[in-house]
Design a protein around this motif. Structure first.
Motif, PDB file in Angstrom:
ATOM      1  N   PRO A 161       0.699  -1.474  -0.134  1.00 34.40           N
ATOM      2  CA  PRO A 161      -0.099   0.234   0.211  1.00 34.40           C
ATOM      3  C   PRO A 161       0.567   1.463  -0.171  1.00 34.40           C
ATOM      4  N   GLU A 184      -5.308   5.909  -6.143  1.00 28.61           N
ATOM      5  CA  GLU A 184      -6.150   4.747  -5.747  1.00 28.61           C
ATOM      6  C   GLU A 184      -5.998   3.885  -6.626  1.00 28.61           C
ATOM      7  N   ARG A 231      -2.741  -2.289  -4.221  1.00 31.11           N
ATOM      8  CA  ARG A 231      -2.795  -3.060  -2.394  1.00 31.11           C
ATOM      9  C   ARG A 231      -3.536  -2.119  -1.376  1.00 31.11           C
ATOM     10  N   GLY A 232      -3.827  -1.002  -2.189  1.00 26.48           N
ATOM     11  CA  GLY A 232      -4.781   0.563  -1.373  1.00 26.48           C
ATOM     12  C   GLY A 232      -4.000   1.565  -0.542  1.00 26.48           C
ATOM     13  N   VAL A 233      -4.266   2.387  -0.388  1.00 25.11           N
ATOM     14  CA  VAL A 233      -3.588   3.376   0.355  1.00 25.11           C
ATOM     15  C   VAL A 233      -3.853   3.998   1.020  1.00 25.11           C
ATOM     16  N   HIS A 285      -7.124  -0.771   2.482  1.00 23.80           N
ATOM     17  CA  HIS A 285      -5.939  -1.973   1.628  1.00 23.80           C
ATOM     18  C   HIS A 285      -6.845  -2.986   2.838  1.00 23.80           C
ATOM     19  N   SER A 320      -8.175  -3.133   6.879  1.00 25.86           N
ATOM     20  CA  SER A 320      -8.212  -1.694   7.407  1.00 25.86           C
ATOM     21  C   SER A 320      -8.946  -1.564   8.735  1.00 25.86           C
TER      22      SER A 320
END
Length: 753
Positions: A185, A313, A318-320, A382, A385
């Motif tokens: 991420p 994004e 893998r996400g932020v 992510h 989360s």
């Protein structure tokens, strides 16, 4: 019943029988313009208006902000490690938004790298991504000393992109290295920059919505005889409709423009028609939500910021982890600006709206900062989360215990109180600010004017070290390093003085003042070769500079004097690698001599002159020079490579009658008497022992030349510290005692051959 019609009443007010009543507000009114102005106005929607900043200015931040970001990121790294979320074979990137935010980014990176090893996170490879579309900014950043170091360690990269860019986030740094977006991420920091991106401005008027269109008008276009006070005032009046035009022309800046607004009735569905599939329902639902509330207020919808976050994004699947701080959108609606500065204007942003685009995607936490109109939000998109509660708790706790806004208020109040504070209070404020360079900068003018603090100098030196550690130089206009270096000179903090002057020249190029100060610092620390080179370079830049000419003259005079002294070997001294040197005292040493000698017990232990005023020492200086000419005494300065002058040594040369001469007046050998002292700031640090060892070696090297075979000295019998130093250095106590009680004196001697 009487109804009062008063033109001075605000919109939404009615007076009946002398009592004011609130009634629904009227629909927004466009700015009233003269016919000739209306013809020249080109109204644009707020998204396309020309008043937004063309680039992000350097954001305001303090060490409390740095602590908030660092604490949050470290907490997230701990939870990500525990959840096995990270691929430690690839970097964990931190993207800092805005090309002018590099100083904040470098500070955060420095603090993070300091902390990860001590917190058991050393297997994580952190890398900060800086953004810069402009080639000149890229070059400046690449040449920045801090960035250069991190870049060599693969801990910092630059991408050719900025938050205003319409392009997708590049997957390659400008040095050709790949940005690995699919392994971990991303941590994205937006500190006060999203409010500078274009937003869509609307007036929600109960069940209707009006779209704002803007035009900027130069003051030169406003006719001198145009008096808007006679006209109906619009809902968002221009500045020149509030006061006489002549006053505006005299007060306004030549390049400041007025802002005119035109309100157009709009339809929520048609307003969102030009957006992509994700943002279209978001904007429509936002407008419908406010209309359903039945409110009357001006709102700004952060469309460009939403597009930016969406692009980020998409780039990192893998996400932020988003850390967004900015000015809060007022609860009761925006107050639109009336003028436009040359740098452009931004509008407070509704951070909550940004996180309603995908409401069920990940974790979101909003924190309203105390003492301010700013808000900080963290969102994590992510995997797992929603379980990262420790990160949220750490962020919230950091905001409350070390509120950045509270620090800012203290910073502002200190600017008006610098003269009233004591030196101890100044130290306390700088310490409580986490050694913030911004706070230190407030006090620098006063401290420099007063010549630097005299008391608690070691504490001040340590304080300056911590402040400098937090300072990131400005590659376009670095002034703090020079001013801090001047204070370091006043405090005889020569190591920091050299660092500051060298850094200033690395950023801004060589200057006479910096080279002069560098030469002064080199002389103070015994590096005469560098000292002479520095002043020679300074004179190449400015051959007529009186300060540099005087310094060079004093240096050459000192070197000439040293060369003539029989008890000092210039060549041998220059070849020494020791951090401690034995140098002839110079007039430049006297100020520090006085400061270090003024503790009463130093004079008592030496049985020396008690100095109550600096003028006494200046008078003694001439006596010392006379003793030097008569070859009676040698006055040395103990000079440390970092601290400069730390103490003094006096060698008094005495004739010794050899054994067996029966008083016939023949003297074949000489002896010398040793006196030494270590300054008040440097005691109990081992300098006494190393100084005596240095003196012994120096005299042994010159014993044949000076015909000296014996070194003797004495100490008060109760001065156990000095006696211990003498004994471990090879001196032997002899059977000679003088005086009694506290006045009892014991004697020592040492063979030099």
């Amino acid at each position: 019943m009487t109804v009062q019609n008063n033109s001075k009443l605000s919109a939404g007010e009615l007076v009946i029988n002398g009592v004011e009543y609130a009634v629904p507000s009227q629909a927004p009114k466009s700015s009233v313009l003269a016919t000739n102005l209306m013809q020249n106005c080109h109204f644009k929607t707020s998204i396309n208006a020309d008043f937004w900043p063309k680039e992000v200015p350097e954001p305001k931040y303090n060490q409390a902000w740095v602590e908030v970001y660092v604490t949050s990121i470290l907490a997230w790294l701990h939870e990500a490690t525990h959840s096995k979320l990270l691929d430690t074979t690839k970097p964990v990137y931190i993207l800092q938004a805005g090309s002018q935010t590099y100083r904040l980014g470098l500070t955060i990176l420095h603090k993070l790298l300091q902390s990860i090893e001590s917190q058991g996170l050393s297997d994580i490879n952190l890398c900060m991504i800086f953004t810069a579309e402009d080639e000149n900014k890229q070059t400046l950043l690449m040449n920045h000393p801090d960035f250069g170091y991190f870049c060599e360690q693969q801990q910092a990269k630059i991408i050719e992109w900025d938050i205003y860019s319409s392009r997708a986030l590049p997957l390659q740094a400008i040095d050709g290295d790949r940005i690995y977006t699919e392994q971990n991420p991303l941590v994205f920091i937006a500190h006060g920059v999203l409010s500078l991106l274009p937003q869509a401005v609307y007036q929600v008027h109960y069940q209707q919505v009006y779209r704002a269109e803007f035009a900027s008008i130069s003051l030169d276009e406003v006719p001198q005889n145009y008096d808007t006070e006679a006209r109906d005032k619009p809902a968002m009046p221009l500045l020149w409709s509030l006061q006489k035009q002549s006053k505006v022309h005299s007060a306004a800046k030549a390049d400041t423009k007025q802002l005119a607004v035109n309100w157009q009735l709009a339809n929520p569905k048609s307003e969102s028609s030009g957006l992509d599939d994700m943002l279209r329902p978001w904007l429509e639902n936002t407008l419908l939500f406010y209309m359903a509330q039945g409110v009357n207020k001006t709102i700004a919808v952060p469309i460009k910021a939403a597009q930016l976050l969406n692009n980020i994004e998409v780039a990192f699947p893998r996400g932020v982890v988003q850390l967004v701080s900015d000015e809060v959108h007022p609860e009761f609606g925006l107050k639109l600006p009336q003028t436009i500065s040359p740098e452009g204007i931004g509008l407070p942003i509704d951070i909550g709206l940004l996180h309603k685009i995908e409401e069920n995607k990940g974790f979101v936490k909003h924190i309203k900062l105390p003492f301010d109109n700013k808000s900080l939000a963290i969102s994590m998109s992510h995997k797992d989360s929603i379980t990262f509660s420790y990160t949220s708790h750490a962020l919230e706790n950091a905001c409350k215990t070390g509120s950045p806004a509270a620090h800012e208020h203290i910073h502002q109040s200190l600017q008006r109180a610098t003269k009233a504070l004591t030196e101890s209070q100044i130290q306390a404020y700088v310490s409580q600010s986490n050694y913030d360079p911004l706070v230190m900068a407030i006090f620098l003018p006063r401290l420099l004017k007063e010549g630097g603090p005299i008391n608690e100098r070691p504490a001040w030196r340590e304080l300056l070290n911590k402040v400098w550690e937090n300072h990131v130089v400005d590659y376009e206009n670095e002034t703090f390093a020079f001013e801090l270096g001047l204070l370091a000179i006043d405090l005889s903090h020569w190591a920091l003085a050299k660092t500051c002057m060298l850094m200033r020249m690395e950023i801004n190029g060589p200057s006479t003042a910096c080279l002069h100060n560098l030469g002064l610092a080199a002389w103070a620390t015994g590096d005469m070769e560098i000292a002479v080179q520095s002043v020679d370079l300074a004179l190449e830049l400015n051959p007529q500079d009186e300060q540099v000419l005087n310094l060079r003259s004093n240096m050459l005079e000192y070197l000439s004097r040293c060369d003539q002294l029989p008890w000092f070997d210039v060549q041998a001294n220059q070849s020494q690698d020791s951090v401690l040197k034995l140098l002839p005292v110079s007039e430049q040493h006297l100020r520090e001599y006085y400061i270090q000698y003024r503790r009463p017990d130093i004079a008592e232990r030496l049985r020396g002159v008690r100095l109550r005023q600096f003028e006494q020492l200046q008078s003694l200086w001439h006596t010392w020079l006379e003793e030097e000419k008569l070859k009676q005494k040698a006055h040395f300065a103990l000079v440390h490579a970092e601290f400069g002058f730390i103490g003094g040594v006096v060698i008094e040369f005495n004739a010794v009658e050899p054994k067996g001469t029966h008083g016939d007046g023949k003297f074949e050998y000489q002896s010398a008497h040793l006196s030494f002292w270590v300054g008040k700031d440097f005691q109990n640090r081992g300098f006494g022992k190393s100084s005596v060892s240095l003196i012994i070696n120096h005299l042994r090297d010159l014993s044949n030349k000076l015909n000296i075979s014996l070194l003797n000295t004495s100490a008060w019998s109760h001065n156990m510290v000095s006696r211990h130093i003498l004994e471990v250095s090879g001196f032997h106590e002899i059977e000679k005692v003088k005086g009694e009680g506290v006045m009892e004196e014991v004697f020592y001697e040492l063979s030099l051959r």
